[in-house]
Design an enzyme around this catalytic site. Structure first.
Site, PDB file in Angstrom:
ATOM      1  N   TYR A 157       0.844  -1.206   0.000  1.00 23.44           N
ATOM      2  CA  TYR A 157       0.000   0.000   0.000  1.00 23.44           C
ATOM      3  C   TYR A 157       0.881   1.258   0.000  1.00 23.44           C
ATOM      4  O   TYR A 157       0.487   2.309  -0.509  1.00 23.44           O
ATOM      5  CB  TYR A 157      -0.966  -0.034   1.185  1.00 23.44           C
ATOM      6  N   LYS A 164      -3.101   8.444   2.852  1.00 22.91           N
ATOM      7  CA  LYS A 164      -4.344   8.248   3.634  1.00 22.91           C
ATOM      8  C   LYS A 164      -4.168   8.786   5.065  1.00 22.91           C
ATOM      9  O   LYS A 164      -5.122   9.281   5.665  1.00 22.91           O
ATOM     10  CB  LYS A 164      -4.746   6.768   3.664  1.00 22.91           C
TER      11      LYS A 164
HETATM   12  O1  0WD Z   1     -10.418  -1.571  -1.462  1.00 25.82           O
HETATM   13  C1  0WD Z   1     -10.819  -0.483  -1.880  1.00 25.82           C
HETATM   14  N1  0WD Z   1     -11.303  -0.379  -3.096  1.00 25.82           N
HETATM   15  C2  0WD Z   1     -10.774   0.697  -0.979  1.00 25.82           C
HETATM   16  C3  0WD Z   1     -10.865   1.965  -1.496  1.00 25.82           C
HETATM   17  C4  0WD Z   1     -10.605   0.456   0.461  1.00 25.82           C
HETATM   18  C5  0WD Z   1     -10.604   1.654   1.247  1.00 25.82           C
HETATM   19  C6  0WD Z   1     -10.676   2.890   0.692  1.00 25.82           C
HETATM   20  N2  0WD Z   1     -10.801   3.040  -0.668  1.00 25.82           N
HETATM   21  C7  0WD Z   1     -10.863   4.389  -1.195  1.00 25.82           C
HETATM   22  C8  0WD Z   1      -9.922   4.721  -2.325  1.00 25.82           C
HETATM   23  O2  0WD Z   1      -8.611   4.932  -1.865  1.00 25.82           O
HETATM   24  C9  0WD Z   1     -10.575   5.985  -2.851  1.00 25.82           C
HETATM   25  O3  0WD Z   1     -10.256   7.077  -2.008  1.00 25.82           O
HETATM   26  O4  0WD Z   1     -12.134   4.631  -1.729  1.00 25.82           O
HETATM   27  C10 0WD Z   1     -12.058   5.664  -2.697  1.00 25.82           C
HETATM   28  C11 0WD Z   1     -12.755   5.196  -3.954  1.00 25.82           C
HETATM   29  O5  0WD Z   1     -12.041   4.143  -4.523  1.00 25.82           O
HETATM   30  P1  0WD Z   1     -12.682   2.926  -5.327  1.00 25.82           P
HETATM   31  O6  0WD Z   1     -14.146   3.055  -5.363  1.00 25.82           O
HETATM   32  O7  0WD Z   1     -12.047   1.704  -4.799  1.00 25.82           O
HETATM   33  O8  0WD Z   1     -12.050   3.104  -6.762  1.00 25.82           O
HETATM   34  P2  0WD Z   1     -12.569   3.594  -8.206  1.00 25.82           P
HETATM   35  O9  0WD Z   1     -13.878   3.003  -8.545  1.00 25.82           O
HETATM   36  O10 0WD Z   1     -11.441   3.334  -9.143  1.00 25.82           O
HETATM   37  O11 0WD Z   1     -12.729   5.154  -7.992  1.00 25.82           O
HETATM   38  C12 0WD Z   1     -11.671   6.001  -7.679  1.00 25.82           C
HETATM   39  C13 0WD Z   1     -11.704   7.130  -8.657  1.00 25.82           C
HETATM   40  C14 0WD Z   1     -10.931   7.038  -9.936  1.00 25.82           C
HETATM   41  O12 0WD Z   1     -11.094   5.956 -10.633  1.00 25.82           O
HETATM   42  P3  0WD Z   1      -9.904   5.407 -11.628  1.00 25.82           P
HETATM   43  O13 0WD Z   1     -10.095   3.954 -11.506  1.00 25.82           O
HETATM   44  O14 0WD Z   1     -10.263   5.997 -12.940  1.00 25.82           O
HETATM   45  O15 0WD Z   1      -8.561   5.884 -11.094  1.00 25.82           O
HETATM   46  O16 0WD Z   1     -11.043   8.276  -8.214  1.00 25.82           O
HETATM   47  C15 0WD Z   1     -11.113   9.176  -9.301  1.00 25.82           C
HETATM   48  C16 0WD Z   1     -11.298   8.374 -10.546  1.00 25.82           C
HETATM   49  O17 0WD Z   1     -12.569   8.502 -11.063  1.00 25.82           O
HETATM   50  N3  0WD Z   1      -9.929   9.968  -9.483  1.00 25.82           N
HETATM   51  C17 0WD Z   1     -10.009  11.289  -9.692  1.00 25.82           C
HETATM   52  N4  0WD Z   1     -11.063  12.123  -9.712  1.00 25.82           N
HETATM   53  C18 0WD Z   1     -10.816  13.414  -9.962  1.00 25.82           C
HETATM   54  N5  0WD Z   1      -9.586  13.896 -10.191  1.00 25.82           N
HETATM   55  C19 0WD Z   1      -8.683  11.704  -9.903  1.00 25.82           C
HETATM   56  C20 0WD Z   1      -8.498  13.075 -10.171  1.00 25.82           C
HETATM   57  N6  0WD Z   1      -7.282  13.586 -10.423  1.00 25.82           N
HETATM   58  N7  0WD Z   1      -7.848  10.627  -9.826  1.00 25.82           N
HETATM   59  C21 0WD Z   1      -8.630   9.567  -9.556  1.00 25.82           C
END
Ligand code: 0WD
Length: 256
Positions: A157, A164
């Site tokens: 991580y 985080k």
């Molecule tokens: O296990 C997990 N999936 C966990 C996620 C466990 C605990 C926390 N999280 C957190 C992540 O760190 C994040 O903060 O939850 C949040 C959402 O993550 P997610 O739902 O797992 O991931 P995803 O569906 O990929 O959404 C995150 C999105 C990005 O998706 P992609 O896959 O395209 O990187 O964050 C957005 C983007 O849509 N993102 C941005 N939005 C605006 N400006 C940017 C940016 N520069 N960079 C990424």
């Protein structure tokens, strides 16, 4: 009548129907909230529009949090449609894939560190600042998504864990800063969930397996469960809670 009736929220970070933000959107809509969505980059526009429509929302705005201009434009456009805002969901994170595997010090770079912090932590404060005037006097609620790697050194991580930790500190400083105007600020620390962002973390599958074997509830958490907890934090039911990190991880964090 749902517990978010007559409230309006901006949801960031929907990238697919597996996104945590999508679980949040569905729970909030079910509880009666009116929603607006952001998407990052042209190629996600149609997908997010389709998902927003399923929540009865026609407000879908571009937002790359690395751009001050896009942040300003996003809240400018939102202000034209809505006369007030009851909260913002920050569900955004990024770190270069090369830094999400192997030994932390071996793979660490200045650029990767800065990028991870800018997108995953700084942006939460930037959105709070940009949305502040729209939320004034409405007992608003900001929620960010964190992970256990903020407080423990979780293999692979790496720099995202450091970002985080910064995000969770940001929650406390923002809560102290915005509390006097009635706005609450919290984070949810979610257990691992298979999403697009998770695919970037090396050996994510064994993380899921380890949780399933050891965690008190013996299963991984779902986006619906994270969504329900987020909806609660954004509601008046949580009116006494601010500056906190709520674990929604089937109990994994209590294990020694
Ligand atoms: O296990 C997990 N999936 C966990 C996620 C466990 C605990 C926390 N999280 C957190 C992540 O760190 C994040 O903060 O939850 C949040 C959402 O993550 P997610 O739902 O797992 O991931 P995803 O569906 O990929 O959404 C995150 C999105 C990005 O998706 P992609 O896959 O395209 O990187 O964050 C957005 C983007 O849509 N993102 C941005 N939005 C605006 N400006 C940017 C940016 N520069 N960079 C990424």
């Amino acid at each position: 009548m749902g517990f978010l009736t007559n409230k309006r929220f901006l949801i960031t970070g929907v990238a697919s129907n597996r996104s945590i933000a999508w679980g949040v959107a569905q729970a909030m809509q079910r509880e009666g909230a009116e929603l607006a969505f952001t998407y990052q980059g042209e190629k996600l526009q149609e997908r997010v529009k389709d998902l927003a429509a399923k929540c009865g929302s026609g407000i879908v705005l571009p937002l790359d949090v690395t751009s001050d201009q896009e942040i300003d434009a996003c809240f400018g456009a939102l202000g034209e449609q809505w006369d007030g805002l009851d909260g913002i969901i920050h569900s955004i994170a990024f770190a270069p894939k090369e830094e999400l595997e192997g030994n932390y010090v071996d793979v660490l770079t200045r650029q990767g560190f800065n990028t991870a912090h800018e997108i995953s932590s700084y942006s939460f404060g930037a959105l709070a600042k940009a949305g502040r005037s729209l939320m004034a006097g409405r007992n608003g609620s900001l929620v960010a998504m964190s992970y256990l790697g903020a407080v423990r050194a979780v293999p692979n991580y790496n720099v995202m864990g450091v970002a985080k930790a910064s995000l969770e500190a940001n929650v406390r400083y923002l809560a102290a800063s915005l509390g006097p105007e009635g706005t609450r600020v919290n984070a949810i620390s979610a257990g691992p969930i298979r999403t697009l962002a998770a695919a970037g973390i090396s050996d994510f599958r064994s993380m899921l397996k380890q949780v399933e074997e050891k965690t008190p509830l013996r299963r991984n958490v779902t986006i619906d469960e994270v969504g329900n907890a987020t909806a609660f934090l954004c509601s008046d039911l949580a009116s006494g809670i601010t500056g906190d990190v709520l674990y929604v991880d089937t109990g994994y964090h209590i294990l020694g």
